[in-house]
Design an enzyme around this catalytic site. Structure first.
Site, PDB file in Angstrom:
ATOM      1  N   ASP A  95      14.302  69.577   5.471  1.00 44.75           N
ATOM      2  CA  ASP A  95      13.200  68.654   5.206  1.00 44.75           C
ATOM      3  C   ASP A  95      12.877  67.796   6.429  1.00 44.75           C
ATOM      4  O   ASP A  95      11.703  67.531   6.719  1.00 44.75           O
ATOM      5  CB  ASP A  95      13.546  67.755   4.016  1.00 44.75           C
ATOM      6  N   LYS A 145      14.211  60.386   2.560  1.00 47.41           N
ATOM      7  CA  LYS A 145      14.769  59.970   1.276  1.00 47.41           C
ATOM      8  C   LYS A 145      16.146  60.595   1.037  1.00 47.41           C
ATOM      9  O   LYS A 145      16.992  60.013   0.361  1.00 47.41           O
ATOM     10  CB  LYS A 145      13.823  60.362   0.140  1.00 47.41           C
ATOM     11  N   LYS A 146      16.366  61.765   1.615  1.00 48.15           N
ATOM     12  CA  LYS A 146      17.655  62.440   1.437  1.00 48.15           C
ATOM     13  C   LYS A 146      18.750  61.846   2.327  1.00 48.15           C
ATOM     14  O   LYS A 146      19.907  62.265   2.242  1.00 48.15           O
ATOM     15  CB  LYS A 146      17.516  63.936   1.713  1.00 48.15           C
ATOM     16  N   LEU A 147      18.411  60.891   3.171  1.00 43.01           N
ATOM     17  CA  LEU A 147      19.447  60.170   3.911  1.00 43.01           C
ATOM     18  C   LEU A 147      20.188  59.179   3.020  1.00 43.01           C
ATOM     19  O   LEU A 147      21.088  58.480   3.477  1.00 43.01           O
ATOM     20  CB  LEU A 147      18.819  59.430   5.096  1.00 43.01           C
TER      21      LEU A 147
END
Length: 651
Positions: free
Chosen positions: A192, A146-148
């Protein structure tokens, strides 16, 4: 089990059971399922007591299956009862409680093992470990995926976090901007994505334990997330060799080992399949079922964070409800303006409600489904205040990840009668102006050019809509400048209109309303520049007092101080002389600064942390005892009950 028990009074909203609930006042609630309703107050505390005892039983391994049920059922009831309290870690606790109810977590060092020899120091099936490890791995890895997101990679999600004192060592070598991009965003992304893999392999596990421990310790200080950081620290042991508790206890002194769980090798368990090592019979149906469940559960957990194309009614600018997607800290929001307008359906009378009326939550501002529920609740409550057939309109202005402030929903739509379905997109939800995202770098440059007394608000609006705003008299120097598009500024009291195009601006009169109409075919972008002249003058007066005190102390001030200014030197005010308000504010600021300096040490921070936790649990315990007393003996008089609640809330 202990960490979940400690988090119960915070995460499951016992703070919501306050005096307003006690007095029976009407409040708006946001259950996931419409038929779910809260129990009476005393029964809610009884439910909490059962849940706490269940978590305690899980920790001790006492009546293990019954304890799991006692924790799991009330927990999920409370979780589904209030969507506004949803977040990733409260959802994770529910998942862990569900898994523990199916696992053999009472095989070592448990109270049940003292009375049931077949459970005492027995093997645990490997699929138990696989299920828990997979769950923790998914939390890390999906959070990394999701942090991409472009906002996170670009450093816009947590842009101000690098200013925290925890990142001070990094700022010695890097600028604040580079600390934000490399350490906060880059480090969070890498950790993460890699934590689950590094914890899984023996060779990389020691390094992973160091970084993961540091990461969660930092999170415990950066965010108010209850016991989540400590729960994730506790899950580190799941990835280590299953024998590590036994090896650790074997190092204890012999006189102490008699009081601790056994360090002998575990006995075989009928729940395990031992393959070629003396297994009796083949794999039983129960073991086939366990393997199938593990595979299906892991696949479901991998699918659910990306299932938002099914539940499209819960999608807003971000997908789904914040809780089961593992998109932790990817989106930061700042609300500049929220207006709730009601119109009487018969008389046409228009009025306004304070945002958050009849509710204690603010989560509804960001979710279309909650706005729909809130409007339905208001439509039922307002007739009690002589508003017939009310129509409810919301005007919510929010900036996500440092973008322009823009509207979330169409302010022209009556949400009481507006359609909403969990399976189709919400038609009255306005789109995020993603095409304006490249402006963020320019907005940061514009803010960097401002002096310390000037603030800016960046607005983007849709064609055909207008923003009604009031300039406070404290903001004596307020101007508007157009960055893109064309707007029409209507000065309401002066009944004058000013047309502004890109690059043009105007001064706005203080103490008056004005409207900014977007008249261009594309969205308009403009900025407010304002100076709080009242606050600026106050700061100047405080600076003069500080300089005056320094001159008196070093002997450069020759003239005597007037009596009303003597308190700045630490002297009491003369009898009969009122304390000047500016002097009073000056003294309060000095006291705050001195107290902050005294309490800045690590020991003081730890003391404040423990004190805050103590009062949370004190209130929970006292309110629970009051509720149990009420159920057993009946409620006392309202006066006595109010005194008891006041005592429970005392800090």
């Amino acid at each position: 089990g202990l960490l979940m028990a400690l988090d119960v009074p915070q995460e499951r909203g016992l703070g919501h059971l306050d005096q307003r609930y006690l007095d029976g006042l009407e409040v708006c609630r946001f259950p996931l399922l419409p038929f779910l309703q809260p129990l009476p107050l005393d029964w809610m505390y009884l439910l909490y007591t059962i849940m706490f005892l269940g978590a305690l039983g899980i920790m001790l391994g006492c009546c293990y299956r019954l304890s799991c049920v006692a924790f799991l059922c009330p927990y999920w009831y409370l979780l589904l009862l209030d969507k506004t309290s949803w977040n990733n870690h409260s959802y994770l606790y529910g998942l862990l409680g569900f898994q523990l109810a199916l696992l053999g977590a009472d095989r070592y060092g448990s109270v049940d093992g003292l009375f049931r020899p077949q459970k005492r120091n027995a093997h645990v099936p490997l699929w138990n470990y696989a299920l828990l490890r997979a769950q923790v791995f998914i939390v890390y890895f999906i959070a990394g995926l999701k942090k991409l997101d472009a906002d996170w990679v670009g450093g816009f999600s947590m842009g101000t976090l690098a200013r925290h004192w925890l990142f001070a060592p990094f700022r010695l070598m890097l600028s604040e901007e580079m600390t934000s991009r490399l350490v906060v965003h880059g480090g969070g992304l890498v950790l993460d994505l890699s934590a689950g893999f590094l914890l899984f392999f023996d060779a990389t596990r020691p390094l992973a334990l160091v970084f993961v421990t540091y990461f969660h310790c930092m999170n415990s200080q950066l965010f108010s997330i209850g016991m989540f950081s400590y729960t994730m620290l506790a899950t580190n042991g799941l990835f280590c060799h299953p024998e590590w508790p036994r090896r650790l206890l074997a190092r204890c002194p012999p006189w102490l080992q008699g009081w601790l769980p056994s360090t002998k090798p575990p006995q075989p368990s009928p729940d395990c399949h031992y393959g070629g090592r003396g297994a009796q019979g083949g794999i039983r149906p129960r073991q086939h079922l366990a393997a199938a469940f593990t595979i299906l559960y892991v696949l479901e957990q991998l699918f659910l964070p990306y299932s938002h194309f099914i539940t499209q009614g819960y999608n807003n600018w971000t997908n789904g409800l914040y809780g089961y997607s593992w998109d932790m800290m990817v989106h930061s929001r700042f609300h500049q303006h929220v207006k709730i307008t009601y119109r009487d359906g018969l008389t046409g009378e228009v009025g306004y409600l304070k945002p958050g009326a009849f509710t204690q939550s603010r989560r509804w501002r960001d979710h279309a489904d909650m706005l729909k529920q809130y409007s339905a609740c208001l439509s039922q409550l307002l007739p009690r205040y002589n508003v017939t057939q009310p129509q409810i309109y919301f005007d919510v202005w929010v900036s996500i990840n440092e973008r322009f402030q823009q509207r979330l929903v169409d302010p022209r739509v009556d949400l009481v009668r507006a359609p909403w379905s969990p399976w189709t997109p919400t038609p009255w939800l306005l789109p995020l102006l993603a095409d304006l995202s490249p402006w963020r770098q320019r907005l940061q440059e514009l803010e960097a050019q401002l002096d310390g007394h000037t603030d800016a608000v960046f607005i983007a609006d849709f064609p055909g809509l207008h923003l009604e705003n009031f300039v406070s008299e404290d903001l004596g120097n307020t101007s508007l400048r157009v960055l893109q598009g064309k707007v029409l500024v209507e000065l309401v009291e002066q009944q004058r209109n000013h047309s502004l195009q890109e690059g043009e601006g105007m001064q706005l009169p203080a103490g008056q309303y004005h409207k900014v109409h977007t008249v261009s075919p594309e969205p308009s972008c403009y900025m407010y520049l304002y100076v709080n002249t009242t606050a600026l003058e106050l700061e100047r007066n405080l600076t003069r007092l500080r300089e005056l005190r320094e001159r008196v102390r070093n002997g450069t001030e020759q003239s005597p101080l007037p009596p009303e200014l003597r308190p700045i030197l630490g002297e009491p005010p003369p009898a009969g002389v009122p304390l000047d308000p500016v002097v009073s504010l000056f003294l309060r600021r000095e006291q705050r600064e001195q107290r902050r300096e005294r309490e800045s040490s690590l020991a003081q921070r730890l003391r404040r942390f423990l004190r805050r936790k103590f009062f949370i649990f004190r209130r929970s315990a006292l309110m629970t005892l009051i509720a149990l007393r009420n159920l057993a003996l009946g409620r006392p008089s309202p006066e006595r009950l109010a005194q008891e609640v006041t005592f429970a809330n005392w800090r």
